[in-house]
Design an enzyme around this catalytic site. Structure first.
Site, PDB file in Angstrom:
ATOM      1  N   LYS A 102     -52.743  86.777 -93.568  1.00 42.75           N
ATOM      2  CA  LYS A 102     -52.364  85.698 -94.197  1.00 42.75           C
ATOM      3  C   LYS A 102     -53.444  84.614 -94.135  1.00 42.75           C
ATOM      4  O   LYS A 102     -53.492  83.855 -95.175  1.00 42.75           O
ATOM      5  CB  LYS A 102     -51.334  84.856 -93.191  1.00 42.75           C
ATOM      6  CG  LYS A 102     -49.886  85.729 -93.665  1.00 42.75           C
ATOM      7  CD  LYS A 102     -48.878  84.592 -93.443  1.00 42.75           C
ATOM      8  CE  LYS A 102     -48.801  83.818 -91.922  1.00 42.75           C
ATOM      9  NZ  LYS A 102     -48.545  84.897 -90.676  1.00 42.75           N
TER      10      LYS A 102
ATOM     11  N   ARG B  47     -40.675  80.098 -88.866  1.00 42.34           N
ATOM     12  CA  ARG B  47     -40.765  81.433 -88.025  1.00 42.34           C
ATOM     13  C   ARG B  47     -39.591  81.783 -87.485  1.00 42.34           C
ATOM     14  O   ARG B  47     -39.097  82.930 -86.818  1.00 42.34           O
ATOM     15  CB  ARG B  47     -41.775  81.156 -87.168  1.00 42.34           C
ATOM     16  CG  ARG B  47     -43.341  82.189 -87.119  1.00 42.34           C
ATOM     17  CD  ARG B  47     -44.031  82.008 -86.044  1.00 42.34           C
ATOM     18  NE  ARG B  47     -44.962  82.815 -85.588  1.00 42.34           N
ATOM     19  CZ  ARG B  47     -46.291  82.561 -86.123  1.00 42.34           C
ATOM     20  NH1 ARG B  47     -46.466  81.350 -86.861  1.00 42.34           N
ATOM     21  NH2 ARG B  47     -47.154  83.489 -85.794  1.00 42.34           N
TER      22      ARG B  47
ATOM     23  N   ARG C 223     -59.757  92.287 -83.158  1.00 45.46           N
ATOM     24  CA  ARG C 223     -60.032  90.801 -83.578  1.00 45.46           C
ATOM     25  C   ARG C 223     -60.583  90.068 -82.716  1.00 45.46           C
ATOM     26  O   ARG C 223     -61.454  89.240 -82.683  1.00 45.46           O
ATOM     27  CB  ARG C 223     -58.798  90.201 -84.229  1.00 45.46           C
ATOM     28  CG  ARG C 223     -59.127  89.029 -85.093  1.00 45.46           C
ATOM     29  CD  ARG C 223     -57.926  88.557 -85.908  1.00 45.46           C
ATOM     30  NE  ARG C 223     -56.746  88.144 -85.163  1.00 45.46           N
ATOM     31  CZ  ARG C 223     -55.613  87.691 -85.641  1.00 45.46           C
ATOM     32  NH1 ARG C 223     -55.417  87.561 -86.937  1.00 45.46           N
ATOM     33  NH2 ARG C 223     -54.654  87.016 -85.009  1.00 45.46           N
TER      34      ARG C 223
ATOM     35  N   ARG D 241     -59.023  87.387 -80.547  1.00 40.66           N
ATOM     36  CA  ARG D 241     -58.471  86.108 -80.121  1.00 40.66           C
ATOM     37  C   ARG D 241     -58.037  86.103 -78.606  1.00 40.66           C
ATOM     38  O   ARG D 241     -57.797  87.252 -78.413  1.00 40.66           O
ATOM     39  CB  ARG D 241     -57.618  85.669 -81.184  1.00 40.66           C
ATOM     40  CG  ARG D 241     -57.538  84.186 -81.282  1.00 40.66           C
ATOM     41  CD  ARG D 241     -56.689  83.698 -82.626  1.00 40.66           C
ATOM     42  NE  ARG D 241     -55.410  83.978 -82.164  1.00 40.66           N
ATOM     43  CZ  ARG D 241     -54.483  84.081 -83.366  1.00 40.66           C
ATOM     44  NH1 ARG D 241     -54.850  83.955 -84.548  1.00 40.66           N
ATOM     45  NH2 ARG D 241     -53.216  84.264 -83.277  1.00 40.66           N
TER      46      ARG D 241
ATOM     47  N   ARG E 178     -46.160  89.766 -79.729  1.00 44.80           N
ATOM     48  CA  ARG E 178     -46.177  88.971 -81.058  1.00 44.80           C
ATOM     49  C   ARG E 178     -45.269  89.875 -82.158  1.00 44.80           C
ATOM     50  O   ARG E 178     -44.774  88.906 -83.058  1.00 44.80           O
ATOM     51  CB  ARG E 178     -47.409  88.389 -81.248  1.00 44.80           C
ATOM     52  CG  ARG E 178     -48.025  87.181 -80.629  1.00 44.80           C
ATOM     53  CD  ARG E 178     -49.396  87.076 -80.703  1.00 44.80           C
ATOM     54  NE  ARG E 178     -50.134  87.070 -81.843  1.00 44.80           N
ATOM     55  CZ  ARG E 178     -51.190  87.507 -82.142  1.00 44.80           C
ATOM     56  NH1 ARG E 178     -52.072  88.073 -81.024  1.00 44.80           N
ATOM     57  NH2 ARG E 178     -51.786  87.369 -83.225  1.00 44.80           N
TER      58      ARG E 178
HETATM   59  P1  ADP Z   1     -50.243  85.197 -85.694  1.00 45.39           P
HETATM   60  O1  ADP Z   1     -49.336  85.267 -86.970  1.00 45.39           O
HETATM   61  O2  ADP Z   1     -51.316  85.893 -85.929  1.00 45.39           O
HETATM   62  O3  ADP Z   1     -49.434  85.710 -84.478  1.00 45.39           O
HETATM   63  P2  ADP Z   1     -50.584  82.406 -85.369  1.00 45.39           P
HETATM   64  O4  ADP Z   1     -52.064  81.684 -85.599  1.00 45.39           O
HETATM   65  O5  ADP Z   1     -49.595  81.991 -86.742  1.00 45.39           O
HETATM   66  O6  ADP Z   1     -50.780  83.749 -85.100  1.00 45.39           O
HETATM   67  O7  ADP Z   1     -49.660  81.778 -84.140  1.00 45.39           O
HETATM   68  C1  ADP Z   1     -50.234  81.843 -82.697  1.00 45.39           C
HETATM   69  C2  ADP Z   1     -49.096  81.559 -82.067  1.00 45.39           C
HETATM   70  O8  ADP Z   1     -48.892  80.314 -82.140  1.00 45.39           O
HETATM   71  C3  ADP Z   1     -47.721  82.389 -82.009  1.00 45.39           C
HETATM   72  O9  ADP Z   1     -47.944  83.597 -81.348  1.00 45.39           O
HETATM   73  C4  ADP Z   1     -47.014  81.351 -81.306  1.00 45.39           C
HETATM   74  O10 ADP Z   1     -46.821  81.315 -79.812  1.00 45.39           O
HETATM   75  C5  ADP Z   1     -47.249  80.028 -82.071  1.00 45.39           C
HETATM   76  N1  ADP Z   1     -46.799  79.409 -83.248  1.00 45.39           N
HETATM   77  C6  ADP Z   1     -47.335  79.524 -84.403  1.00 45.39           C
HETATM   78  N2  ADP Z   1     -46.693  78.877 -85.250  1.00 45.39           N
HETATM   79  C7  ADP Z   1     -45.332  78.807 -84.514  1.00 45.39           C
HETATM   80  C8  ADP Z   1     -43.910  78.443 -85.163  1.00 45.39           C
HETATM   81  N3  ADP Z   1     -43.735  78.243 -86.593  1.00 45.39           N
HETATM   82  N4  ADP Z   1     -42.957  78.627 -84.331  1.00 45.39           N
HETATM   83  C9  ADP Z   1     -43.207  78.940 -83.047  1.00 45.39           C
HETATM   84  N5  ADP Z   1     -44.439  79.384 -82.650  1.00 45.39           N
HETATM   85  C10 ADP Z   1     -45.502  79.230 -83.188  1.00 45.39           C
END
Ligand code: ADP
Length: 182
Positions: free
Chosen positions: A13, A88, A127, A129, A140
């Protein structure tokens, strides 16, 4: 254009989002980036969020909704945005709907990037991170399946969901995305 971008962790994404915002001149609202910035700046929201992020769990809805509410009010969002990583959960999607209904600015499209789970694990593990440790990755992916996948039906029922195959080169995928956006 007001777009929501949905896809599992590792779907690519972020890469596609960069291209999309450049092509369509959109504000890029990545909740993951916002939370990591808050965590690194050691704000109170950031510290709270890190308790969940480091375990691969979703940050509580009220924190996220507050962040988005403030962000959507900023001037750069008025001409269109790409929501990346939000909503989400169904509760977040409902909160977003209420917010946008008040502003009379409904979503135009929800774009899903589809990638099989076996492929995701491979990509994420390579990756590096902080939350890309195997047990955190697994969590996740579980959070995506349980909490985020139901949104596909939610937006499907509203008739605004478009799905794109996320396997292939970055260029191939971007062409598909542009195609469905029309
Ligand atoms: P990825 O989709 O690769 O897991 P993101 O960078 O989108 O990574 O998100 C990393 C973390 O941030 C998630 O695992 C979660 O803990 C938190 N997070 C991000 N966006 C949200 C959201 N909309 N609601 C709840 N937690 C979120």
């Amino acid at each position: 254009m007001r777009i929501v971008f949905i896809g599992p962790p590792g779907a690519g994404k972020g890469t596609q989002a960069e291209r999309l915002i450049a092509k369509y001149q959109l504000a890029h609202l990545s909740t993951g980036d916002m939370l990591r910035a808050a965590r690194d700046a050691r704000t109170s929201v950031g510290k709270k969020a890190d308790e969940y992020m480091s375990k691969g769990e979703l940050v509580p809805d009220d924190i996220i909704i507050g962040i988005i509410d403030e962000r959507l009010a900023e001037p750069d969002c008025q001409k269109g945005y790409l929501l990346d990583g939000f909503p989400r959960t169904i509760a977040q999607a409902e909160a977003l709907d209420r917010l946008l209904a008040e502003k009379k600015t409904p979503l135009d499209v929800v774009l899903e990037l589809r990638v099989p789970e076996e492929e995701l694990f491979q990509r994420l593990a390579g990756r590096g991170r902080a939350d890309d440790r195997p047990e955190v990755i697994r969590q996740r992916l579980v959070a995506y399946r349980r909490q985020t996948e139901p949104l596909l039906e939610y937006y499907g029922a509203k008739g605004i969901l478009k799905s794109v195959d996320g396997l292939g080169t970055v260029d191939e995928i971007f062409d598909r995305v542009v195609d469905v956006l029309g």
